[in-house]
Write a protein that holds these residues in place. Structure first.
Motif, PDB file in Angstrom:
ATOM      1  N   UNK A  94       0.779  -1.209  -0.018  1.00 44.83           N
ATOM      2  CA  UNK A  94      -0.116  -0.131  -0.116  1.00 44.83           C
ATOM      3  C   UNK A  94       0.985   1.067   0.081  1.00 44.83           C
ATOM      4  N   UNK A  95       0.494   2.421  -0.381  1.00 45.79           N
ATOM      5  CA  UNK A  95       1.078   3.502  -0.763  1.00 45.79           C
ATOM      6  C   UNK A  95       1.247   3.990   0.713  1.00 45.79           C
ATOM      7  N   UNK A  96       0.311   3.583   1.826  1.00 45.67           N
ATOM      8  CA  UNK A  96       0.367   4.459   2.999  1.00 45.67           C
ATOM      9  C   UNK A  96       1.684   3.671   3.628  1.00 45.67           C
TER      10      UNK A  96
ATOM     11  N   UNK B 153       8.986  15.932   2.207  1.00 43.95           N
ATOM     12  CA  UNK B 153       7.998  16.387   1.367  1.00 43.95           C
ATOM     13  C   UNK B 153       7.728  15.317   0.466  1.00 43.95           C
ATOM     14  N   UNK B 154       6.361  14.917   0.251  1.00 42.47           N
ATOM     15  CA  UNK B 154       5.993  14.048  -0.717  1.00 42.47           C
ATOM     16  C   UNK B 154       5.802  14.793  -2.120  1.00 42.47           C
ATOM     17  N   UNK B 155       6.870  14.285  -2.905  1.00 43.06           N
ATOM     18  CA  UNK B 155       6.699  14.828  -4.413  1.00 43.06           C
ATOM     19  C   UNK B 155       5.734  14.272  -5.354  1.00 43.06           C
ATOM     20  N   UNK B 156       5.616  12.773  -5.336  1.00 41.56           N
ATOM     21  CA  UNK B 156       4.685  12.420  -6.183  1.00 41.56           C
ATOM     22  C   UNK B 156       4.136  11.001  -5.774  1.00 41.56           C
ATOM     23  N   UNK B 157       3.300  10.563  -6.206  1.00 44.37           N
ATOM     24  CA  UNK B 157       2.595   9.393  -5.820  1.00 44.37           C
ATOM     25  C   UNK B 157       2.207   8.589  -7.329  1.00 44.37           C
TER      26      UNK B 157
ATOM     27  N   UNK C 273      -2.769  18.361   0.946  1.00 47.40           N
ATOM     28  CA  UNK C 273      -1.745  17.210   0.808  1.00 47.40           C
ATOM     29  C   UNK C 273      -1.798  16.443   2.074  1.00 47.40           C
ATOM     30  N   UNK C 274      -1.581  15.166   1.997  1.00 47.87           N
ATOM     31  CA  UNK C 274      -1.613  14.172   3.050  1.00 47.87           C
ATOM     32  C   UNK C 274      -1.882  12.818   2.896  1.00 47.87           C
ATOM     33  N   UNK C 275      -1.566  12.226   4.063  1.00 46.97           N
ATOM     34  CA  UNK C 275      -2.215  10.789   4.113  1.00 46.97           C
ATOM     35  C   UNK C 275      -3.587  10.518   4.553  1.00 46.97           C
TER      36      UNK C 275
ATOM     37  N   UNK D  89     -17.884  -2.949   3.850  1.00 54.00           N
ATOM     38  CA  UNK D  89     -17.339  -1.661   4.361  1.00 54.00           C
ATOM     39  C   UNK D  89     -15.884  -2.037   3.975  1.00 54.00           C
ATOM     40  N   UNK D  90     -15.057  -0.947   3.411  1.00 52.29           N
ATOM     41  CA  UNK D  90     -14.065  -1.039   2.680  1.00 52.29           C
ATOM     42  C   UNK D  90     -13.016   0.226   3.244  1.00 52.29           C
ATOM     43  N   UNK D  91     -11.871  -0.151   3.776  1.00 55.49           N
ATOM     44  CA  UNK D  91     -10.885   0.889   4.156  1.00 55.49           C
ATOM     45  C   UNK D  91      -9.916   0.889   2.854  1.00 55.49           C
ATOM     46  N   UNK D  92      -9.565   2.290   2.568  1.00 56.69           N
ATOM     47  CA  UNK D  92      -8.593   2.461   1.415  1.00 56.69           C
ATOM     48  C   UNK D  92      -7.679   3.648   1.712  1.00 56.69           C
ATOM     49  N   UNK D  93      -6.472   3.429   2.047  1.00 50.10           N
ATOM     50  CA  UNK D  93      -5.581   4.490   2.258  1.00 50.10           C
ATOM     51  C   UNK D  93      -5.307   5.374   0.764  1.00 50.10           C
ATOM     52  N   UNK D  94      -5.192   6.672   1.041  1.00 54.41           N
ATOM     53  CA  UNK D  94      -4.792   7.440  -0.284  1.00 54.41           C
ATOM     54  C   UNK D  94      -3.803   8.365   0.339  1.00 54.41           C
ATOM     55  N   UNK D  95      -2.955   8.698  -0.736  1.00 60.24           N
ATOM     56  CA  UNK D  95      -1.940  10.116  -0.270  1.00 60.24           C
ATOM     57  C   UNK D  95      -2.256  11.134  -1.519  1.00 60.24           C
ATOM     58  N   UNK D  96      -2.526  12.251  -0.882  1.00 61.90           N
ATOM     59  CA  UNK D  96      -2.721  13.426  -1.778  1.00 61.90           C
ATOM     60  C   UNK D  96      -1.648  14.216  -1.729  1.00 61.90           C
ATOM     61  N   UNK D  97      -1.335  14.395  -3.004  1.00 58.68           N
ATOM     62  CA  UNK D  97       0.255  15.334  -3.217  1.00 58.68           C
ATOM     63  C   UNK D  97      -0.212  16.825  -3.344  1.00 58.68           C
TER      64      UNK D  97
END
Lengths: 425, 105
Positions: free
Chosen positions: A257-259, A335-339, A403-405, A417-425
């Motif tokens: 996972x991205x997280x 700093x998160x640059x890109x996902x 931006x964040x997780x 019910x699902x849990x989905x992690x995301x990252x926002x750049x």
């Protein structure tokens, strides 16, 4: 018992009558994917794992979801349970066939094994037969659970025991040493214990090199068919300004996972963006790899408490030469640059994230690529709620979603019910 | 007389003895710690030209100066006013006697 330097004793497909070629039979953990191995002569039965699994969620033939198949747990001629995919019709010769699913269950709790400590224990105790008790990894288990570190992956090649375990550790930013109390520890960034000794004198040296610096790190994860399907790139701008850009790629085949990839990248960057003094110290104190020592030596330019990374003990003199790594300077801002924009292929539901004008557009997809339509989606950390459209899209104002997780709680039309992690750049 | 100059904050000049003082730039930190300079390696098949410089560390002078090591900083060797090597600091090693800096172009 298999020695750490010896190949992991994976069973071979030659144990079956209908095998196609001699191959190790894989062990699979967490959310993962992997090639199916022919099990019978009529090519309708294929093996996914050398053990029962929690589930198989998709079968992919030549890159396309397969239609008619079912999962079965069977016992082979040796009495060993296997996880098979059974097709109604044999797939064409020469096509690539892989399955995505959820791997081995814990023999005691029955839960899916995703904690790295449980996976490493299974490798050492149950595959390598080394008699490692689960309690030996209990501190590492707690540290991984606290950091919310989960792994998924397959053991498909009979590498050495040590190499397999270190591969899992490297993926998540951890170390393994048979001389280390608790065998594994998170590093860099683990919680350190109180120092066992203070080293103020004796022979010492310190070296630092540009080659160890990495202030721009890309973590590749979500491996399928030996290729990464996702990546996150992070940088430490202050240290780039100081030493020039030093890029590095971290291959994390056990991260799904991205997280987790973000967490691993952040811990590694906080260490490797800074010059790392590799320090050698001599002592007669009884310390081991993983113990923390307080370094306060006139030759060494850094004062502080650091874990021992290596130890060479000379029985005749009772002297140990210790290796310690200590970063210089302040912990960097990361700093998160890109996902990677692709959905995470190993989640049962994936999320692609894009910013369009003043909106964050999140596209939810099932494992087979179809949209998750008409689902209720809430952003756990922000309290935002929206309904996905027929294309699986939900839109939130960018001003409310910086931006964040984040974690999406998704309730589908079917009530899942699902849990989905995301990252926002 | 040869002088090692490492750019940074602050920029520092390292020299061997007082006879080099005339070659030092005024207003730039100066340290009488230079012990020796190795051969300057260069060639068409080398990726990097490189040189090794030894500084005195008997009283841990370099340990203190390089607590934040100048990795990647511009470094020059100047002999009698002529630059004989120009590169960056690649690595630093310290022990109880000497500090070795490896410079690479």
């Amino acid at each position: 018992m298999t020695a750490l330097g010896m190949p992991l004793p994976l069973r071979q497909t030659t144990a079956w009558g209908g095998y196609r070629e001699a191959r190790p039979i894989p062990h699979r953990y967490g959310a993962c994917s992997g090639e199916l191995l022919q099990y019978n002569d009529s090519r309708t039965e294929f093996c996914w794992a050398d053990h029962p699994v929690q589930g198989i969620d998709a079968v992919i033939v030549n890159g396309q979801p397969a239609g008619e198949w079912e999962r079965r747990t069977v016992t082979d001629v040796t009495g060993r349970p296997l996880s098979l995919v059974v097709f109604g019709q044999p797939p064409d010769e020469g096509v690539s066939i892989l399955a995505r699913g959820r791997g081995k269950l814990h023999p005691v709790t029955g839960a899916l094994m995703t904690n790295p400590a449980d996976v490493i224990w299974d490798v050492l105790a149950n595959i390598a037969g080394r008699g490692t008790p689960p309690s030996e990894l209990s501190e590492f288990r707690v540290a991984c659970a606290r950091a919310n570190l989960e792994v998924g992956g397959s053991i498909e090649v009979a590498d050495s025991v040590q190499s397999v375990v270190r591969g899992i550790c490297t993926s998540i930013g951890a170390t393994f040493c048979s001389d280390q109390e608790g065998l594994c520890r998170l590093w860099p960034g683990g919680v350190d214990a109180a120092p066992r000794a203070t080293i103020r004198d004796g022979t010492a040296g310190a070296t630092v090199t540009l080659d160890d610096l990495a202030n721009d790190i890309t973590v590749q994860f979500g491996y399928e068919d030996a290729s990464p399907r996702g990546s996150v790139q992070l940088e430490a701008p202050d240290y780039i300004a100081l030493h020039g850009r030093r890029p590095s790629v971290v291959e994390a085949p056990w991260v799904t996972s991205a997280r987790v990839a973000f967490d691993v990248g952040q811990r590694i960057l906080r260490q490797r963006a800074r010059p790392q003094w590799r320090i050698t110290l001599q002592t007669k104190r009884a310390v081991r790899v993983g113990h923390v020592v307080q370094v306060d030596h006139p030759v060494v330019p850094i004062v502080g408490a650091y874990p021992i990374m290596s130890r060479s003990y000379e029985p005749v003199t009772g002297t140990a030469t210790l290796g310690v790594t200590a970063p210089a300077g302040e912990i960097p801002v990361v700093r998160l640059v890109r996902q990677s924009s692709a959905y995470d292929p190993l989640q049962y539901t994936g999320a692609g994230v894009a910013t369009s004008g003043t909106d964050r557009v999140i596209t939810l997809t099932n494992a087979d690529g179809t949209p998750v339509a008409d689902a209720r989606v809430s952003v756990r950390e922000l309290g935002l709620v929206a309904q996905s459209d027929a294309a699986g899209r939900v839109v939130f104002p960018a001003i409310q979603m910086p931006a964040g997780s984040f974690t999406l709680d998704v309730t589908t039309l079917a009530g899942d019910v699902l849990e989905v992690p995301i990252l926002i750049v | 007389m040869i002088v090692l100059r490492i750019e940074g904050n602050p920029t520092r000049q390292f020299y061997g003895n007082a006879s080099a003082l005339a070659d030092l730039e005024a207003g730039v930190a100066r340290h009488e710690l230079l012990v020796g300079v190795g051969p300057i390696h260069s060639g068409t098949e080398n990726v990097d030209n490189r040189v090794s410089v030894q500084l005195r560390n008997r009283n841990n002078e370099c340990t203190k100066l390089f607590a934040l090591p100048p990795l990647g900083a511009k470094a020059q060797l100047v002999e009698n006013g002529v630059t004989v090597f120009c590169g960056i600091v690649h690595d630093v090693s310290l022990d109880a006697d000497v500090c070795v800096l490896n410079l690479t172009s």
